[in-house]
Design a protein around this motif. Structure first.
Motif, PDB file in Angstrom:
ATOM      1  N   VAL A  60      25.249  16.586 -25.580  1.00 12.13           N
ATOM      2  CA  VAL A  60      26.609  17.148 -25.306  1.00 12.13           C
ATOM      3  C   VAL A  60      27.687  16.191 -25.050  1.00 12.13           C
ATOM      4  O   VAL A  60      27.368  15.402 -24.205  1.00 12.13           O
ATOM      5  N   ASP A  61      28.997  16.295 -25.717  1.00 11.41           N
ATOM      6  CA  ASP A  61      30.006  15.614 -25.140  1.00 11.41           C
ATOM      7  C   ASP A  61      30.548  16.120 -24.100  1.00 11.41           C
ATOM      8  O   ASP A  61      31.647  16.740 -24.025  1.00 11.41           O
ATOM      9  N   GLY A  64      34.295  14.629 -23.435  1.00  8.59           N
ATOM     10  CA  GLY A  64      35.261  15.440 -24.509  1.00  8.59           C
ATOM     11  C   GLY A  64      35.603  16.811 -24.002  1.00  8.59           C
ATOM     12  O   GLY A  64      36.805  17.039 -24.049  1.00  8.59           O
ATOM     13  N   ILE A  65      34.308  17.662 -23.593  1.00  9.81           N
ATOM     14  CA  ILE A  65      34.845  19.049 -23.351  1.00  9.81           C
ATOM     15  C   ILE A  65      35.597  19.122 -22.022  1.00  9.81           C
ATOM     16  O   ILE A  65      36.362  19.854 -21.662  1.00  9.81           O
ATOM     17  N   TYR A  68      39.047  18.517 -22.583  1.00 10.21           N
ATOM     18  CA  TYR A  68      39.731  19.634 -23.493  1.00 10.21           C
ATOM     19  C   TYR A  68      40.086  20.629 -22.527  1.00 10.21           C
ATOM     20  O   TYR A  68      41.057  21.347 -22.462  1.00 10.21           O
ATOM     21  N   ASN A 120      35.086  14.996 -38.637  1.00  6.96           N
ATOM     22  CA  ASN A 120      34.789  14.992 -37.185  1.00  6.96           C
ATOM     23  C   ASN A 120      34.173  15.982 -36.703  1.00  6.96           C
ATOM     24  O   ASN A 120      33.799  16.102 -35.634  1.00  6.96           O
ATOM     25  N   TYR A 121      34.205  17.276 -37.397  1.00  8.85           N
ATOM     26  CA  TYR A 121      33.874  18.614 -36.989  1.00  8.85           C
ATOM     27  C   TYR A 121      32.787  19.056 -38.071  1.00  8.85           C
ATOM     28  O   TYR A 121      33.456  19.299 -39.118  1.00  8.85           O
ATOM     29  N   ARG A 142      29.849  23.938 -32.303  1.00  7.88           N
ATOM     30  CA  ARG A 142      30.815  22.827 -32.705  1.00  7.88           C
ATOM     31  C   ARG A 142      30.448  21.546 -32.474  1.00  7.88           C
ATOM     32  O   ARG A 142      30.316  21.243 -31.331  1.00  7.88           O
ATOM     33  N   TYR A 144      30.497  17.564 -32.960  1.00  7.53           N
ATOM     34  CA  TYR A 144      31.643  16.416 -32.970  1.00  7.53           C
ATOM     35  C   TYR A 144      30.874  15.317 -33.698  1.00  7.53           C
ATOM     36  O   TYR A 144      29.759  14.860 -33.435  1.00  7.53           O
ATOM     37  N   ARG A 154      30.415  20.012 -29.044  1.00  6.57           N
ATOM     38  CA  ARG A 154      31.529  19.979 -28.385  1.00  6.57           C
ATOM     39  C   ARG A 154      31.914  21.261 -27.775  1.00  6.57           C
ATOM     40  O   ARG A 154      32.841  21.780 -26.676  1.00  6.57           O
ATOM     41  N   ASP A 155      31.099  22.444 -28.343  1.00  3.76           N
ATOM     42  CA  ASP A 155      31.543  23.939 -27.956  1.00  3.76           C
ATOM     43  C   ASP A 155      30.492  24.652 -28.394  1.00  3.76           C
ATOM     44  O   ASP A 155      29.742  24.345 -29.295  1.00  3.76           O
ATOM     45  N   ALA A 164      34.130  26.591 -24.351  1.00  2.81           N
ATOM     46  CA  ALA A 164      34.939  25.606 -23.950  1.00  2.81           C
ATOM     47  C   ALA A 164      36.291  26.261 -23.699  1.00  2.81           C
ATOM     48  O   ALA A 164      37.215  26.010 -22.600  1.00  2.81           O
TER      49      ALA A 164
END
Length: 195
Positions: A60-61, A64-65, A68, A120-121, A142, A144, A154-155, A164
């Motif tokens: 998991v990022d 980044g989360i 956000y 990127n996604y 989602r 990344y 990311r989600d 998120a």
């Protein structure tokens, strides 16, 4: 000779980076399988939680989360505040994630599709199979993919609801009810992690 050597190095590095890139749907299925195997093991809940945290850190990022979910307030934060927030959010996220997931026993998730949005996604589609206690649940991931050798979550969008975005709204509510004081959010995160 140098040109030939450079060409060989370039081809080799291209091949190695290609061979180690991970398709987002395969990444999600392997992550799910890893968690599912752990959840089906007959071990203490505390050990499950610690091992789930390790899986989350790998896949998991979290940073980044975290940024956000802060929304626009992050632009006015100092580097010191951002560093403090990153530490607090990671503790908060890992506790929330692992304690919820530890309640499941061997959840079966089938990955069936992926939709590449851009470099990127990618959205990976899956379903959590129904049991006698719960209906089938649609889960979109989602992913990344800026670094194809290290895709990160990311989600999660569960039945159309972004976790998120929900978290971002909760944090915005804490901040708005405390005149935008970032320390109020820090306190909320600390209180949750320490309970």
């Amino acid at each position: 000779m140098i040109k030939k050597l450079l060409l060989i190095i370039f081809i080799f590095s291209s091949l190695t980076s290609y061979s180690y890139s991970i398709e987002p749907d395969i990444f999600v299925q392997s992550t799910v399988n890893r968690a599912s195997k752990l959840l089906s093991e007959n071990i203490e809940k505390d050990e499950k939680i610690e091992r789930l945290k390790k899986i989350a850190k790998d896949t998991v990022d979290i940073k980044g989360i975290g940024f956000y979910t802060l929304g626009s307030i992050r632009k006015s934060m100092t580097n010191e505040q951002k560093n403090e927030y990153s530490v607090l959010f990671e503790e908060y996220f890992l506790k929330s994630f692992s304690s919820r997931l530890a309640e499941y026993t061997n959840p079966e998730i089938d990955v069936y599709n992926k939709d590449v949005l851009n470099e990127n996604y990618t959205i990976v589609n899956s379903t959590l199979k129904a049991t006698s206690e719960r209906p089938e649940i649609k889960i979109d991931w989602r992913i990344y993919t800026k670094d194809p050798t290290n895709p990160l979550i990311r989600d999660l969008i569960i039945e159309g609801l972004s976790l998120a975005r929900t978290q971002k709204e909760e944090f915005a509510s804490v901040l708005s009810s405390n005149d935008g004081d970032i320390n109020s959010l820090f306190k909320t995160l600390k209180d949750f992690s320490n309970n």
